[in-house]
Design an enzyme around this catalytic site. Structure first.
Site, PDB file in Angstrom:
ATOM      1  N   GLN A 126       0.752  -1.269  -0.238  1.00 53.43           N
ATOM      2  CA  GLN A 126      -0.103   0.087  -0.123  1.00 53.43           C
ATOM      3  C   GLN A 126       0.941   1.284   0.058  1.00 53.43           C
ATOM      4  OE1 GLN A 126      -2.650  -0.358   3.125  1.00 53.43           O
ATOM      5  NE2 GLN A 126      -3.667  -2.232   2.467  1.00 53.43           N
ATOM      6  N   HIS A 190      -1.141   0.167   5.586  1.00 57.86           N
ATOM      7  CA  HIS A 190      -1.560   1.205   6.590  1.00 57.86           C
ATOM      8  C   HIS A 190      -0.691   2.288   6.706  1.00 57.86           C
ATOM      9  CE1 HIS A 190      -4.941  -1.699   8.511  1.00 57.86           C
ATOM     10  NE2 HIS A 190      -4.826  -1.762   7.206  1.00 57.86           N
ATOM     11  N   GLU A 286     -15.260   3.676   9.240  1.00 60.71           N
ATOM     12  CA  GLU A 286     -15.826   4.605   9.879  1.00 60.71           C
ATOM     13  C   GLU A 286     -15.852   6.012   9.363  1.00 60.71           C
ATOM     14  OE1 GLU A 286     -14.533   2.817  14.310  1.00 60.71           O
ATOM     15  OE2 GLU A 286     -13.752   4.957  13.667  1.00 60.71           O
ATOM     16  N   TYR A 296     -10.329   8.040  19.550  1.00 62.53           N
ATOM     17  CA  TYR A 296     -11.336   7.287  18.345  1.00 62.53           C
ATOM     18  C   TYR A 296     -11.527   5.735  18.767  1.00 62.53           C
ATOM     19  CZ  TYR A 296     -12.753  11.870  17.318  1.00 62.53           C
ATOM     20  OH  TYR A 296     -13.094  13.297  17.574  1.00 62.53           O
ATOM     21  N   TYR A 307     -10.198 -10.412  10.157  1.00 64.37           N
ATOM     22  CA  TYR A 307     -10.563 -10.875   8.767  1.00 64.37           C
ATOM     23  C   TYR A 307     -10.822 -12.644   8.987  1.00 64.37           C
ATOM     24  CZ  TYR A 307      -8.886  -6.793   6.583  1.00 64.37           C
ATOM     25  OH  TYR A 307      -8.361  -5.340   6.683  1.00 64.37           O
TER      26      TYR A 307
END
Length: 415
Positions: A126, A190, A286, A296, A307
């Protein structure tokens, strides 16, 4: 170990703060929007979990439908793994590509040659060149800011850089790294990486918690920049007025914490509030309205599952002192780049939040009233594309880019 942050961050963080296709391929395509004006939710698939929302309207809100006839065009399919898009003052668009280059697109979709001169990126997984934001005074200083995944032993991290777009628009001059989100961690996942300006000229920067179950708890660690929304100056230093925390070793650039992988940041055009979207695991994507200093919740509370289907941690969705999302999805849509619409071209969209959905393969439209979601629409679902980012153009239309080696640029306007 090195990823416990505390022993590494105090010295390393201090050091980091000192660094701080090409012809017109326009094609008419079928306008998006696959909902009707009934009260049924747009999501019809079964959720992954039996978790119940904390309040009415927190998920699966009623569907809405844009009444304005839309004109949707694919302007280009010549982008290579695009990730971020922003509008230039002259109406053109500046787009990042994960391999470390930038492209400029005209309003008709013509693409420039790749713009080089940025630091080396790690584009595995990513990673790569991620978001881009132009300086508020770009018209006079031609300065831009960008995020990317940088190799820093013993792993990689999310870095913020700045540089100047050369007059010939072929290179970025004087590119330097101004901030590194420490600690580095050996993961390809991430990175977060979204950028948005506050009204004072400081940058909000999002990071991820790097996905690994070992690094995941750092979203809760105040001496780590992982799993956070940060607020820094143009030089990469902590911005004045950032929240303070009881932890003496807290990173001074932290604005909020307890995030999983924030890939959308947007400022509400009326209230000035910061909103974000972030990936959940299996379920639990979210949307949050961000307040400074707040927690949060990830990974302590979540509306998603591992997963594997197992519960995350204790399997709880609420806990005192931890913020609830304004809205969540289960199953996921994989929300990415976001923008609040502030134009006049399509008045019914005013102050609505638009989000590119990757696995959802559509553009999310959320109608928000009094900080609550009251309606949801799925635009361009018929295109079957992974939408990575969306921006409002100078003409009041929305422009969106799609993921992949043949990334597309779409314009969504009024007929």
């Amino acid at each position: 170990m090195y990823f416990n942050a505390k022993p590494l961050l105090t010295g390393a963080l201090a050091a980091s703060l000192l660094i701080a296709c090409n012809a017109d391929s326009s094609h008419d395509v079928k306008p998006g929007g696959d909902t009707d004006s009934s009260a049924a939710a747009v999501e019809t698939k079964k959720p992954n979990s039996d978790y119940k929302p904390a309040f009415e309207g927190q998920t699966r809100i009623k569907g809405v439908h844009t009444q304005t006839p839309l004109d949707v065009k694919m302007l280009s399919d010549g982008l290579v793994n695009p990730w971020g898009i922003t509008a230039l003052p002259d109406g053109r668009l500046l787009i990042t590509e994960k391999n470390g280059t930038l492209r400029i697109a005209t309003a008709s979709g013509q693409l420039s040659a790749p713009i080089t001169g940025l630091p080396k990126v790690n584009s595995e997984g990513q990673g790569g060149l991620l978001d881009v934001a132009i300086d508020p005074d770009f018209a006079s200083n031609r300065t831009l800011y960008f995020t990317f995944s940088q190799d820093v032993p013993p792993g990689t991290l999310t870095a913020v850089g700045k540089g100047k777009l050369a007059a010939d628009e072929k290179t970025i001059e004087g590119a330097t790294v101004i901030y590194q989100a420490l600690p580095a961690f050996p993961s390809k996942l991430h990175y977060g990486g979204r950028l948005v300006w506050d009204k004072a000229g400081n940058l909000f920067v999002s990071t991820g918690e790097r996905s690994d179950t070992v690094s995941r708890p750092q979203a809760q660690h105040l001496n780590s920049a992982l799993g956070k929304i940060l607020r820094i100056t143009k030089d990469g230093k902590p911005a004045a007025g950032n929240p303070t925390f009881n932890a003496g070793d807290a990173c001074p650039e932290i604005w909020s914490y307890g995030h999983r992988n924030v890939q959308g940041l947007a400022i509400h055009p009326v209230t000035g509030d910061l909103w974000e979207d972030e990936f959940g695991p299996k379920g639990g994507d979210e949307v949050n309205r961000i307040e400074p200093g707040k927690n949060y919740g990830w990974p302590t509370i979540t509306y998603g599952l591992e997963y594997s289907g197992k519960k995350v941690g204790a399997g709880i969705t609420q806990q005192a002192g931890l913020e609830q999302p304004v809205y969540y999805w289960d199953p996921v849509v994989s929300p990415s780049g976001a923008i609040f619409y502030s134009g006049d071209l399509i008045p019914e969209w005013k102050n609505n939040l638009f989000i590119g959905a990757l696995s959802g393969m559509h553009i999310v439209r959320l109608v928000i009233e009094n900080n609550k979601v009251v309606g949801e629409e799925r635009l361009l679902a018929d295109q079957q594309q992974r939408f990575r980012d969306v921006v409002q153009g100078a003409d009041g239309a929305l422009y969106a880019i799609t993921d992949g080696e043949k990334g597309r640029l779409f314009r969504i306007g009024k007929k």
